[in-house]
Design an enzyme around this catalytic site. Sequence first.
Site, PDB file in Angstrom:
ATOM      1  N   ARG A   1       0.860  -1.190   0.000  1.00 35.44           N
ATOM      2  CA  ARG A   1       0.000   0.000   0.000  1.00 35.44           C
ATOM      3  C   ARG A   1       0.888   1.229   0.000  1.00 35.44           C
ATOM      4  O   ARG A   1       2.090   1.130   0.098  1.00 35.44           O
ATOM      5  CB  ARG A   1      -0.962   0.014   1.190  1.00 35.44           C
ATOM      6  CG  ARG A   1      -0.493  -0.550   2.535  1.00 35.44           C
ATOM      7  CD  ARG A   1       0.530   0.214   3.291  1.00 35.44           C
ATOM      8  NE  ARG A   1       0.260   1.631   3.407  1.00 35.44           N
ATOM      9  CZ  ARG A   1       1.209   2.518   3.694  1.00 35.44           C
ATOM     10  NH1 ARG A   1       2.452   2.124   3.859  1.00 35.44           N
ATOM     11  NH2 ARG A   1       0.922   3.796   3.803  1.00 35.44           N
TER      12      ARG A   1
ATOM     13  N   ASN B   1      -5.483  12.431   0.579  1.00 40.31           N
ATOM     14  CA  ASN B   1      -4.568  11.651   1.394  1.00 40.31           C
ATOM     15  C   ASN B   1      -5.390  10.865   2.400  1.00 40.31           C
ATOM     16  O   ASN B   1      -6.620  10.991   2.461  1.00 40.31           O
ATOM     17  CB  ASN B   1      -3.540  12.570   2.082  1.00 40.31           C
ATOM     18  CG  ASN B   1      -2.351  11.785   2.622  1.00 40.31           C
ATOM     19  OD1 ASN B   1      -1.713  11.026   1.909  1.00 40.31           O
ATOM     20  ND2 ASN B   1      -2.072  11.964   3.906  1.00 40.31           N
TER      21      ASN B   1
ATOM     22  N   ASP C   1      -2.007  10.923  -2.152  1.00 40.20           N
ATOM     23  CA  ASP C   1      -2.404   9.883  -3.091  1.00 40.20           C
ATOM     24  C   ASP C   1      -2.802  10.460  -4.441  1.00 40.20           C
ATOM     25  O   ASP C   1      -2.732   9.771  -5.460  1.00 40.20           O
ATOM     26  CB  ASP C   1      -3.552   9.052  -2.495  1.00 40.20           C
ATOM     27  CG  ASP C   1      -3.060   8.234  -1.307  1.00 40.20           C
ATOM     28  OD1 ASP C   1      -2.968   8.804  -0.211  1.00 40.20           O
ATOM     29  OD2 ASP C   1      -2.709   7.054  -1.517  1.00 40.20           O
TER      30      ASP C   1
ATOM     31  N   GLN D   1      -1.905   2.668  10.063  1.00 32.31           N
ATOM     32  CA  GLN D   1      -0.626   2.729   9.342  1.00 32.31           C
ATOM     33  C   GLN D   1       0.423   3.533  10.139  1.00 32.31           C
ATOM     34  O   GLN D   1       1.611   3.277  10.074  1.00 32.31           O
ATOM     35  CB  GLN D   1      -0.798   3.364   7.955  1.00 32.31           C
ATOM     36  CG  GLN D   1      -1.530   2.523   6.942  1.00 32.31           C
ATOM     37  CD  GLN D   1      -3.023   2.798   6.901  1.00 32.31           C
ATOM     38  OE1 GLN D   1      -3.637   3.083   7.948  1.00 32.31           O
ATOM     39  NE2 GLN D   1      -3.644   2.692   5.750  1.00 32.31           N
TER      40      GLN D   1
HETATM   41  C1  LIG Z   1       3.833   7.977   0.095  1.00 32.81           C
HETATM   42  S1  LIG Z   1       2.210   8.468   0.073  1.00 32.81           S
HETATM   43  C2  LIG Z   1       1.396   7.151   0.859  1.00 32.81           C
HETATM   44  C3  LIG Z   1      -0.050   7.471   1.118  1.00 32.81           C
HETATM   45  O1  LIG Z   1      -0.825   6.292   0.862  1.00 32.81           O
HETATM   46  C4  LIG Z   1      -1.496   5.960   2.068  1.00 32.81           C
HETATM   47  O2  LIG Z   1      -2.736   5.359   1.849  1.00 32.81           O
HETATM   48  P1  LIG Z   1      -2.881   3.737   1.973  1.00 32.81           P
HETATM   49  O3  LIG Z   1      -2.134   3.329   3.200  1.00 32.81           O
HETATM   50  O4  LIG Z   1      -4.371   3.543   2.051  1.00 32.81           O
HETATM   51  O5  LIG Z   1      -2.293   3.195   0.692  1.00 32.81           O
HETATM   52  C5  LIG Z   1      -1.653   7.271   2.768  1.00 32.81           C
HETATM   53  O6  LIG Z   1      -2.673   8.050   2.184  1.00 32.81           O
HETATM   54  C6  LIG Z   1      -0.284   7.851   2.552  1.00 32.81           C
HETATM   55  O7  LIG Z   1      -0.174   9.209   2.776  1.00 32.81           O
END
Ligand SMILES: CSC[C@H]1O[C@H](OP(=O)(O)O)[C@H](O)[C@@H]1O
Length: 345
Positions: free
Chosen positions: A44, A245, A235, A194
């Site tokens: 992710r 984001n 994102d 996360q």
């Molecule tokens: C390096 S930007 C990563 C960005 O992606 C994450 O979302 P997810 O964990 O759902 O893929 C999150 O928005 C982060 O800021």
Amino acid sequence: MKSIEWLGNSLRILDQSKLPVETVYRNALSYKEVAEAIEHMEVRGAPAIGAAVAYGYALGAIEYQGDREGLPSFMEEVQDRLEATRPTAVNLFWALRRMEDRLRECWEVEDLDEVRRILIEEANRIAEDDCKMNRLIGQHGNEIVPEKANILTHCNAGALATVEYGTALGVIRKAHEAGKNIHVYADETRPLLQGARLTALELMKDKIPVTLIADNMAGYLMQQGKVDLVIVGADRIAANGDTANKIGTYSVAVLAHAHGIPFYVAAPTSTIDLKVATGQEIPIEVRPDKEMRECFGLQVAPSEVNVYNPAFDVTPAKYITGIITEKGIVAPPYSVNLLKLMVRS
Ligand SMILES: CSC[C@H]1O[C@H](OP(=O)(O)O)[C@H](O)[C@@H]1O
């Protein structure tokens, strides 16, 4: 910790859904396995997803057993499956477009193995470019990090969200490497945590001082004057600078604005989508109810309770002090300066 690693004919994936309790790797041998790993959040983070789908596309070409004429239509199926995984991170679509363009460019190449080699080479380039971009983001971002800054970050925009080094955490790493004695407040980032599971893990491994907080504590810290700077990932960044984001980013941005705290977005230019005029046009992924009702398999809410689980929100450009990219820091007005940046690319 590398989120993904190409092994020549498979993609090794660090299953982030199990961190920090278990460190589990698995080798994806097919594009469908890559798609499932993205849908299950095993891999992710916008840039990491971009690189993963590039290798997934290459795996599709490796799997293909038909004749050369049939490859383009098969690869359309591969692309459709990979595009269907997650809708918000534009890096996914940007990477697949690069792979599709590469396939089109070698339409005169008859030998299937040569086509496969060319696609793997392009996926490797996408991954290598991400590593280079993150270090440049770190260098540019370090310019805005004061000595001894207390930096708040949300979700995980680190090495685990990219191929290496990170975007928001790339800036934090560079400031730490530069000896600025910074400290990080990491939002846990409900519901998938996360921040608690990944950002705290990354920063502790790098011996960067980090304090884990619940998402609802960010405002109180700011009110106490304990936050000097906010840096988050992205994102998808619209042409006017509105930024999608992780859910909760908007709340942090409004709080930072209310307290006069600089709020920066760190992202490679592959996250900028000029085809989207404003944040209102960015598709927001809504994820399974189960992620709200459970945490690592432990029930945390009544099993039948109604749930709303948007994975992202959009921060209007007016709350964003600057956008840190590999080409430099973009200041408002973003609708002008993002276009200039991308034309310069
Ligand atoms: C390096 S930007 C990563 C960005 O992606 C994450 O979302 P997810 O964990 O759902 O893929 C999150 O928005 C982060 O800021």
